[in-house]
Write a protein that holds these residues in place. Sequence first.
Motif, short mmCIF file in Angstrom:
data_model
loop_
_atom_site.label_atom_id
_atom_site.label_comp_id
_atom_site.label_asym_id
_atom_site.label_seq_id
_atom_site.Cartn_x
_atom_site.Cartn_y
_atom_site.Cartn_z
N TYR A 75 -10.12 -8.86 2.53
CA TYR A 75 -9.30 -8.85 1.72
C TYR A 75 -7.89 -8.93 1.42
N TYR A 76 -7.37 -8.79 2.99
CA TYR A 76 -6.07 -9.02 2.50
C TYR A 76 -5.29 -10.03 2.14
N ASP A 100 -10.78 -2.06 -0.04
CA ASP A 100 -10.30 -0.87 1.01
C ASP A 100 -10.35 0.62 0.99
N THR A 101 -11.63 0.79 0.08
CA THR A 101 -11.42 2.22 0.57
C THR A 101 -12.25 2.29 1.25
N SER A 125 -13.66 -10.71 -2.77
CA SER A 125 -11.80 -10.20 -3.27
C SER A 125 -11.84 -10.79 -4.32
N PRO A 136 -5.73 -1.48 -7.08
CA PRO A 136 -5.64 -2.62 -6.56
C PRO A 136 -4.06 -3.47 -6.74
N GLN A 179 1.16 -1.41 0.04
CA GLN A 179 0.33 -0.37 0.25
C GLN A 179 0.77 1.47 0.11
N LEU A 191 -12.22 -6.15 -3.55
CA LEU A 191 -11.62 -5.45 -3.04
C LEU A 191 -11.15 -4.07 -3.05
N TYR A 226 -10.00 2.14 4.37
CA TYR A 226 -9.34 3.33 5.15
C TYR A 226 -9.47 4.78 5.28
N ILE A 263 -10.53 -6.23 7.45
CA ILE A 263 -9.85 -5.79 6.05
C ILE A 263 -8.96 -6.76 5.87
#
Length: 445
Positions: free
Chosen positions: A101-102, A370-371, A359, A285, A29, A366, A374, A98
């Motif tokens: 999808y991580y 993520d958005t 994801s 991503p 990231q 995904l 964050y 998190i």
Amino acid sequence: MTERETWATRLGFILAAVGSAVGLGNIWQFPFKTATNGGAAFLVVYLLAAFLIGFPIILGEFAIGRRAKINAVEAFQRLKHPAWTIVGALGLFTGLWILSYYSVVGGWVLRYIGGSITAGYFGDPAMYFDSVSMGWDAIALHAVFMALTAGIVAFGVEDGIEKATKLMVPSIVVILVGLAVYAFTLDGAADAYSFYLTPDFTYLANNLGDVVPYAVGQAFFSLSLGMGAMITYASYVGRDDSLPADGGLITVLNTAVGVLAGFVVLPLLFAQFGQLPETAAGGGPGALFISVASAFADLGLLGRAAGAVFFFVVLIAALSSAISLLEVVTSYCVDRYGLSRPGVAFGVAGVLFLLGTLSAWNTAWLGWFDTLAYKVLLPASVLLGVVFVGWVYAPQAVDEIEAGSNLEWFGSVWIWSIRTFVLLGVVATLLLGVNSIYGMPPLPF
């Protein structure tokens, strides 16, 4: 009742916390967010956020965890503030959100290690990413990564997490230093360093609403704040340890690894393309995977070796961070219900695998996950924790921070920072993030 585990050594706690922080947030990231948000302009905001906002917050989470000596959810009940259990619950939810999808990205990394060795992505890196990032292959590797994470957590705090991170974290640093030295020799390194180290404050002024939420969110993400991880890890710490010293060292090491990753990735991109490539600047991503793979592909046989080493260190970092997120819910279930650690670790991993298939099946999911993490979940979770520490539990928190540190003045300065500019910074970040959430892509139904 089973006796609660502790860290075998102080170094074990520090390396585990650094391992939690030094993950995909730093190596996937951070370079990507830097490349797409103005280079050095983003770096300046990120560094300010990490030390002026992130460091005080990590101490707050440490104070909660060590004082309560229990998992992040039940900590607030033990501290006699059950109404604030929402802080731990939201942190647990955010971490699991998190991790779902991580783990998919972790699966990509596994694929790219093999792709480096076989030169599988050398012909057409963009097409290669499209072929491996979605669908059944992505789901299968997502399952493998989640199983690896659960396996480490299942062994426990001392035998699993501590032993793994004592090997992982030094390996990450050593390999990244070697790759950075190699990147320094590339033709495009000078231009990359200029982009990375020379701030364009005009760009920052014109894009403040985008840069600030991502930079502060990156600080939260890379320091594992707002996820319950640091509360949980600190619950295994002895009262004689200096939390300011440990927190400062963790912040410095984590930030240094992120900055070091930038010194590896950006020269690779500029050496290959002569400028920031459209695949990185355009977002998404997979942008970093495509761009870095393109750079390695141009190096031929050397690219195979360099690519395999690079993606191996990314895998180590991903695992070290993922285990901290899974430990939060595992710790809660073991503490609260006395359940078997291996059973919980693999059971929760199975649920997260199912959520993560969204994801893995479509990267649009995904990007959406993520958005939201964050810009909303992380700052909201951090904000609740800041309010609790600064205005509800301040005297006890100060006492906990000063215990073992021999810095009687530090607690007052720290709590003042929590109550003022840290609080304002987190509020502003959340508001900017919520405001920009309307620009999120639609759900891929």
